[in-house]
Scaffold this active site. Structure first.
Site, short mmCIF file in Angstrom:
data_model
loop_
_atom_site.label_atom_id
_atom_site.label_comp_id
_atom_site.label_asym_id
_atom_site.label_seq_id
_atom_site.Cartn_x
_atom_site.Cartn_y
_atom_site.Cartn_z
N THR A 163 0.92 -0.86 -0.31
CA THR A 163 0.22 0.12 -0.24
C THR A 163 1.08 1.22 0.74
OG1 THR A 163 -0.01 0.34 2.31
CG2 THR A 163 -1.96 -0.97 1.39
N ASP A 164 0.60 2.75 -0.58
CA ASP A 164 1.31 3.97 -0.36
C ASP A 164 1.01 4.18 1.42
OD1 ASP A 164 1.88 5.72 0.08
OD2 ASP A 164 0.83 6.74 -2.03
N TRP A 165 1.41 4.98 1.81
CA TRP A 165 1.85 4.90 3.53
C TRP A 165 -0.01 5.54 3.64
CZ3 TRP A 165 5.34 3.08 1.21
CH2 TRP A 165 6.01 2.53 2.16
N THR A 204 -2.58 4.32 3.50
CA THR A 204 -4.02 3.64 3.78
C THR A 204 -4.77 3.25 4.42
OG1 THR A 204 -3.35 3.37 0.88
CG2 THR A 204 -4.87 2.09 1.26
#
Length: 839
Positions: free
Chosen positions: A770-772, A774
């Site tokens: 994931t992006d940070w 998320t």
């Protein structure tokens, strides 16, 4: 093979002097900037300027040239060479040094005012790191214009002035079609007018992450030259001087269409905040993005896709085509330098597809190649390989990639506009190349833009008649010769390497959960992408819970224009002194704490390369691979395993705040450049890229809640195609999902995206993360949802993620076999990291 876990040492060096590798890497960054500069206008052959001559340099970017984006796109380099400094280094006489000095003072005051405003507003909303970052990312710094232009003195004998138009861009907010952003501010317009009044020759330089309005160019006849340098990295000023002086012949080409006015872009009225709705983004233009729209609907542009001037001329000669295999065409030609100076040329091949049951764009880029440096009169043979897959369209009714019967035109040139019909292909019947299944179902009604009835068929007939009348080569293709590949879809739990799964079976449930969600015990979330402990300033690292079983933790670093690390840190009594997030942001502008610390200081200066768009403007995959290999060496040097780059989303609209980080409006350019960068990085043992943001991350406003509503055909042909090319050509070690939803489903929780497309259809074998933060917004996107989807790692990880997975494992809504498969894929990547020595 045995894996020996290496002992991690402190990253960086205690020697403050520049190491030899730093200088070598700066030269590579300069070479990339040299080739990424695009010359769009050169009236009266005003360029190149004679070295040693006098010139006035104005504009925000003259002495404060923007090297790259803000936020995660930043790099803490040793120094940044401005255009003013680069020109001085090259021996030019700058006639307005006093204006440059005055601007520095104005700039510094504006920066302090900006800082104070952000701190004040952040404190009003709560004052924690998240509040600060929200205010910071949605309040971009506006470059001040500076003092008015002074009437040149008699002894400052130059008739030439350079004006550098600069714009700051970064993650978290989209741009605006307003003065000071897409348009000139009133005082900027006045400065251009004054320069044109006082100087015979004016050169405009665009130092911005995306397109800007150029209508002012039409007002002044003495604007003789225009260059686009985007955001050129730490060596940008020297590279600019290389091109201005003629030391380097410009060879960059545009990777985006520059419209006459913003309203000409098909999504202009509804993009992001323009219609007041940042919750749902309807991709009503469908396939018609960038040149696919302008070219197909006959909308004139100021500067078209693939365009760029040179100081010399070239000819494409002796073109031929042959069918190498059923699924592969080869187009060969020679490129000759017909001018008076050495230079490089880019050959571009476009296809026109036949009319049939589906909408088709007028032309599509299918191949390109850049020559070596050719001396006057010198020729080079070029061969372009064109797989049949490049000519397919996705048929939603058949759930298949199809070649429709009819005439295919193949066009060659050095830009879309200059490309001429050179060959034809005639296919007797429809051919299905790949059978898949329907994914990404729409939950909202979507009406896509369409051509007038019969437009594609009419174009096909005209081009076929033209080919035959000119007796151009036309290859006959038989549908019966093509074989259909049918995708076999396996479950998430079945998609993991057996060796890694054997290891995972030795782990406890607690260890599986720990590995699935970063390391919240290190408070990585609190520093938003600059919280790595082992390598200060890195984005984060994976959990060390299985270190006693020989499983390393790996470091992940941000920075699509170079590694984003802290420029220095201190070690006292064997321990790293932790620094706050603000220390790594904007060169430490927001940090108000002490600067002297006990112990030894370690320096971590990294190389700031040109941003993604400028990398793509080189059209040089060999050069980008060289840049990637350089980044990989720095990753090895600092102990970083995964680089959270390259970013490769499509430039759907010029106002996307993160376009600078991405490559192009065209998926073929994006995919091939990303593959080259990945191949370069991964030529270094244990280093890998993380292609992102997967997928449809085409706006920054409300980026964690925006729903991209897009048809299956459009998402497959445009928004996934670049990722597909990068995966198939380079197998990056990881993919990062995006914050947004796709047709109502968060990308991080999207099974169709992570498992069905990336793994089953493309054969992706790495880890997906994931992006940070998320999963920290609300319950609509959870850590368990990530594991079910085949998204293997939640970053940076929080205790809420752990609680969610424990709860759902107990309830049976998260299956242990799915969690294990995700961790097995992560383990496979960790085993390939530079934290091991293979014996």
């Amino acid at each position: 093979m045995t894996r020996v876990l290496k002992e991690r040492t402190f990253s960086g060096t205690t020697n403050p002097e520049a190491a030899s590798w730093e200088n070598e890497h700066r030269q590579i960054a300069r070479e990339a900037a040299d080739e990424g500069i695009v010359l769009l206008k050169n009236e009266d052959q005003i360029l190149p300027l004679k070295p040693g001559s006098a010139v006035a340099v104005y504009g925000a970017g003259a002495g404060r040239t923007i090297k790259g984006g803000t936020g995660s796109g930043d790099v803490n380099e040793r120094e940044n060479i401005s255009i003013w400094q680069g020109l001085k280094n090259a021996g030019y006489q700058i006639t307005n040094e006093d204006w440059i000095s005055s601007y520095d003072q104005i700039y510094e005051k504006a920066r302090q005012d900006w800082k104070n405003d952000i701190n004040a507003r952040a404190s009003q909303t709560g004052g924690d790191v998240m509040d600060f970052f929200t205010v910071y990312s949605t309040t971009p710094f506006i470059m001040p214009t500076g003092d008015p232009v002074k009437v040149p003195k008699a002894d400052e004998s130059t008739d030439t002035a350079i004006y550098v138009l600069s714009r700051v861009a970064g993650e978290g907010a989209d741009r605006n079609a307003d003065k000071g952003d897409y348009y000139l501010k009133d005082d900027e317009h006045q400065m251009v007018a004054d320069l044109c009044k006082y100087y015979k020759n004016v050169i405009i330089v665009i130092n911005a992450g995306g397109q800007v309005d150029l209508s002012f160019m039409d007002e002044f006849s003495n604007i003789k030259a225009l260059l686009v340098i985007v955001q050129p990295g730490m060596e940008g000023g020297n590279a600019f001087a290389d091109v201005i002086s003629g030391k380097v012949n410009p060879s960059g080409k545009l990777v985006d269409s520059w419209a006459y006015k913003y309203e000409d872009y098909p999504s202009a009225a509804t993009f992001s905040h323009n219609n007041g709705n940042v919750e749902k983004e309807f991709y009503e233009e469908g396939l018609y993005v960038g040149y696919r729209y302008f070219d197909t609907f006959g909308i004139p542009v100021r500067y078209g896709f693939g365009y760029g001037l040179s100081y010399t001329t070239f000819e494409i000669q002796n073109a031929s085509i042959k069918k190498e295999q059923t699924n592969l065409l080869k187009v060969s030609m020679s490129v000759k330098n017909t001018g008076a100076v050495a230079g490089k040329e880019v050959v571009q091949a476009y296809a026109s597809l036949p009319g049939g049951s589906m909408e088709k764009e007028a032309h599509r880029l299918i191949a390109y190649a850049k020559t070596e440096l050719l001396q006057p009169g010198e020729e080079q043979s070029i061969t372009l390989e064109i797989p049949a897959e490049c000519l397919t369209s996705y048929d939603e009714k058949k759930a298949a990639w199809v070649l429709e019967k009819g005439f295919y035109g193949i066009f060659l040139g050095n830009s879309l506009e200059s490309a001429n019909l050179t060959f034809g292909l005639q296919l007797d019947q429809d051919a299905v190349l790949e059978k898949v299944k329907n994914l990404f179902p729409l939950k909202d009604a979507l009406k896509e833009l369409e051509q007038p009835a019969g437009a594609t068929c009419k174009r096909e007939a005209v081009q076929a008649a033209l080919a035959w009348s000119k007796q151009l080569p036309v290859l006959e293709l038989k549908a019966a010769e093509f074989k259909t590949k049918e995708i076999v879809y396996r479950k998430n739990s079945e998609l993991a390497a057996s060796e890694a799964m054997e290891f995972v079976n030795t782990l406890s449930v607690e260890e599986l959960i720990n590995l699935a969600a970063g390391d919240p015990g290190k408070a990585q979330g609190g520093n938003l992408g600059a919280a790595g402990i082992s390598v200060p300033g890195s984005a984060g690292e994976t959990h060390r819970c299985a270190i006693d079983k020989g499983l390393a933790s790996i470091v992940l670093a941000d920075g699509p224009a170079g590694l984003r690390l802290m420029k220095y840190y201190n070690v006292n009594e064997g321990k790293i002194i932790s620094m706050p997030f603000e220390f790594s942001l904007e060169g430490g502008l927001f940090y108000n704490g002490p600067t002297e610390f006990p112990g030894d200081r370690y320096y971590q200066y990294c190389t700031a390369i040109p941003v993604g768009t400028m990398q793509a403007q080189t059209w040089n995959t060999a050069l980008i691979e060289k840049v990637g290999a350089m980044i990989g060496k720095e990753m090895e040097h600092f102990g970083v395993t995964l680089w959270l780059a390259p970013g490769m989303n499509i430039h759907r609209n010029p106002l996307c705040g993160r376009n600078f980080e991405y490559y192009s409006e065209d998926p073929y350019v994006a995919g091939t450049i990303a593959a080259a960068m990945t191949n370069g990085v991964q030529s270094n043992y244990g280093c890998g890229t993380t292609i992102k943001h997967f997928a449809c991350n085409n706006q920054e406003d409300n980026r964690m809640g925006s729903d991209s509503i897009v048809s299956e055909r459009t998402i497959r042909e445009l928004y996934l195609k670049g990722f597909e090319l990068a995966v198939k050509e380079s197998q990056p070690l990881s993919i990062m999902t995006s914050y947004n939803l796709i047709n109502g489903v968060h990308a991080a929780n999207n099974y169709d995206l992570c498992t069905e497309v990336a793994r089953n259809e493309w054969g992706f074998g790495g880890a997906i993360m994931t992006d940070w933060t998320t999963t920290e917004r609300d319950d609509s996107c959870t850590a368990s949802g990530c594991m079910r989807a085949g998204n293997d790692l939640v970053m940076p990880g929080c205790f809420g993620d752990h609680d969610n997975m424990k709860k759902e494992l107990e309830a049976g809504t998260l299956k242990l076999e799915d969690l294990k498969a995700c961790i097995a894929r992560l383990v496979s990547v960790i085993w390939k990291s530079n934290q091991y020595e293979e014996n």
